[in-house]
Design an enzyme around this catalytic site. Sequence first.
Site, PDB file in Angstrom:
ATOM      1  N   LYS A  35       0.827  -1.215   0.000  1.00  0.00           N
ATOM      2  CA  LYS A  35       0.000   0.000   0.000  1.00  0.00           C
ATOM      3  C   LYS A  35       0.857   1.260   0.000  1.00  0.00           C
ATOM      4  CE  LYS A  35      -2.271  -0.921   3.842  1.00  0.00           C
ATOM      5  NZ  LYS A  35      -1.636  -2.187   4.252  1.00  0.00           N
ATOM      6  N   ARG A 110      -9.379   0.900   8.871  1.00  0.00           N
ATOM      7  CA  ARG A 110      -8.867  -0.423   9.245  1.00  0.00           C
ATOM      8  C   ARG A 110      -9.832  -1.183  10.140  1.00  0.00           C
ATOM      9  NH1 ARG A 110      -2.775   0.615   8.805  1.00  0.00           N
ATOM     10  NH2 ARG A 110      -1.746  -1.356   9.208  1.00  0.00           N
ATOM     11  N   ARG A 148      11.972  -6.326   5.367  1.00  0.00           N
ATOM     12  CA  ARG A 148      11.804  -4.887   5.157  1.00  0.00           C
ATOM     13  C   ARG A 148      12.806  -4.071   5.990  1.00  0.00           C
ATOM     14  NH1 ARG A 148       5.850  -2.410   4.773  1.00  0.00           N
ATOM     15  NH2 ARG A 148       5.697  -2.677   7.020  1.00  0.00           N
ATOM     16  N   ARG A 181      11.952  -1.552  11.266  1.00  0.00           N
ATOM     17  CA  ARG A 181      10.919  -0.865  12.031  1.00  0.00           C
ATOM     18  C   ARG A 181      10.537  -1.721  13.232  1.00  0.00           C
ATOM     19  NH1 ARG A 181       6.235   0.994   8.005  1.00  0.00           N
ATOM     20  NH2 ARG A 181       5.104  -0.370   9.400  1.00  0.00           N
ATOM     21  N   ARG A 192       0.315  -8.330  13.893  1.00  0.00           N
ATOM     22  CA  ARG A 192      -0.258  -7.397  12.907  1.00  0.00           C
ATOM     23  C   ARG A 192      -1.107  -8.156  11.896  1.00  0.00           C
ATOM     24  NH1 ARG A 192       4.719  -4.655  10.411  1.00  0.00           N
ATOM     25  NH2 ARG A 192       3.217  -3.515   9.164  1.00  0.00           N
TER      26      ARG A 192
HETATM   27  P1  AMP Z   1       1.194   0.829   8.810  1.00  0.00           P
HETATM   28  O1  AMP Z   1       2.385   1.704   8.642  1.00  0.00           O
HETATM   29  O2  AMP Z   1       0.008   1.257   7.994  1.00  0.00           O
HETATM   30  O3  AMP Z   1       1.510  -0.646   8.635  1.00  0.00           O
HETATM   31  O4  AMP Z   1       0.733   0.986  10.332  1.00  0.00           O
HETATM   32  C1  AMP Z   1       1.581   0.690  11.398  1.00  0.00           C
HETATM   33  C2  AMP Z   1       0.787   0.594  12.691  1.00  0.00           C
HETATM   34  O5  AMP Z   1       0.119   1.837  12.953  1.00  0.00           O
HETATM   35  C3  AMP Z   1      -0.335  -0.434  12.700  1.00  0.00           C
HETATM   36  O6  AMP Z   1       0.148  -1.740  12.994  1.00  0.00           O
HETATM   37  C4  AMP Z   1      -1.221   0.109  13.805  1.00  0.00           C
HETATM   38  O7  AMP Z   1      -0.659  -0.117  15.090  1.00  0.00           O
HETATM   39  C5  AMP Z   1      -1.149   1.608  13.551  1.00  0.00           C
HETATM   40  N1  AMP Z   1      -2.180   2.056  12.603  1.00  0.00           N
HETATM   41  C6  AMP Z   1      -1.988   2.552  11.339  1.00  0.00           C
HETATM   42  N2  AMP Z   1      -3.146   2.870  10.772  1.00  0.00           N
HETATM   43  C7  AMP Z   1      -4.111   2.566  11.667  1.00  0.00           C
HETATM   44  C8  AMP Z   1      -5.530   2.650  11.660  1.00  0.00           C
HETATM   45  N3  AMP Z   1      -6.216   3.100  10.597  1.00  0.00           N
HETATM   46  N4  AMP Z   1      -6.203   2.261  12.779  1.00  0.00           N
HETATM   47  C9  AMP Z   1      -5.549   1.812  13.867  1.00  0.00           C
HETATM   48  N5  AMP Z   1      -4.224   1.702  13.939  1.00  0.00           N
HETATM   49  C10 AMP Z   1      -3.500   2.075  12.851  1.00  0.00           C
END
Ligand code: AMP
Length: 238
Positions: A35, A110, A148, A181, A192
Site C-alpha cells: 500500500k 482499518r 523490510r 521498524r 499485525r
Molecule cells: P502501517 O504503517 O500502515 O503498517 O501501520 C503501522 C501501525 O500503525 C499499525 O500496525 C497500527 O498499530 C497503527 N495504525 C496505522 N493505521 C491505523 C488505523 N487506521 N487504525 C488503527 N491503527 C492504525
Amino acid sequence: MKKGTGLGLGVVKDVDTGTMPRTALILFGSPGSGKGTQAKLLRDCLHIPHISTGDMLRERIAAADPLGTEVRELMGAGRLVPDEVVNRLVEERIAQPDCRNGFILDGYPRTIAQAEVMTGRQQRLGYTPVVIHLKVDYNVIVARLTGRRQCPQCGTLYNLASHPPKNAGSCDLDGTALVIREDDREEVIRERLEAYERQTRPLLEYFARNGSAFFEVEGTYEKPQVIMQRICALMLRR
Ligand code: AMP
C-alpha cells in the site's frame, strides 16, 4: 483511452481541472501488500496527497507526548490504535487545502467503526470513495515484512529480497543507516497479520454492502510500477 504518456499524465490533467469527482482513493490490503509503495507512486501520478495513518502515528511517537507514548506501546505490540485517535488525525489532515482535489488513503480505514465514520464524512464533504484491494499471497507477505528495512531519515522502504539498497545497510538517497521498524519484528508481524484478519479483512464485506466502487488488483508478482499503471488505468476508466 485518453491520450497521455502511458503513466497517466492524462489522469493528472483530469484531476487538476476538476473534471473527475473529488476522489478518496482507498488502498486496502494486508500489512506488506504494498500500500505504501503504491501510494507514493500514485501520488506522483495523480498529483493528490498520500495520507498514511501509520506515518502520522509514527510522527506522534517522535513527538514523545502522552499520546505518542500510548501509540508507541500499541504499535510496538502489533495492535491497532483506538479509532477516535485515527479518525481525528484523518479528519484534520483532509481538511487541509491540498486535499481539495482528492487524496490517497493508505492504512485507513482499518476497522468497521473507522469505515462508518468515513462514510459519514464522505456524505458530508462530498467526495467519492474508490477502494483498491491489493491482493498478495500470504507467504510473499511474510517474506516482504521480515525483509523490510527503512531509512529513518527520509522514510524510503527497501526489501532485502526484492528491492535491496545499492550499498548494504544504507539508504540510496541519503546514505543513512537503515533500520528494522519496531513493528517489523517477527513476533509483532504475527500480531499485525492477526489484527488484519480479525479487524480489517471484514471491511471487504462492508465495502460490498455499501456499494463503494471496488477493484481487486493482483499485487504478488508484478513490479510496483506495473501495478501502479494498472491502478491508474482503473482510475482513468471511471
Ligand atoms: P502501517 O504503517 O500502515 O503498517 O501501520 C503501522 C501501525 O500503525 C499499525 O500496525 C497500527 O498499530 C497503527 N495504525 C496505522 N493505521 C491505523 C488505523 N487506521 N487504525 C488503527 N491503527 C492504525
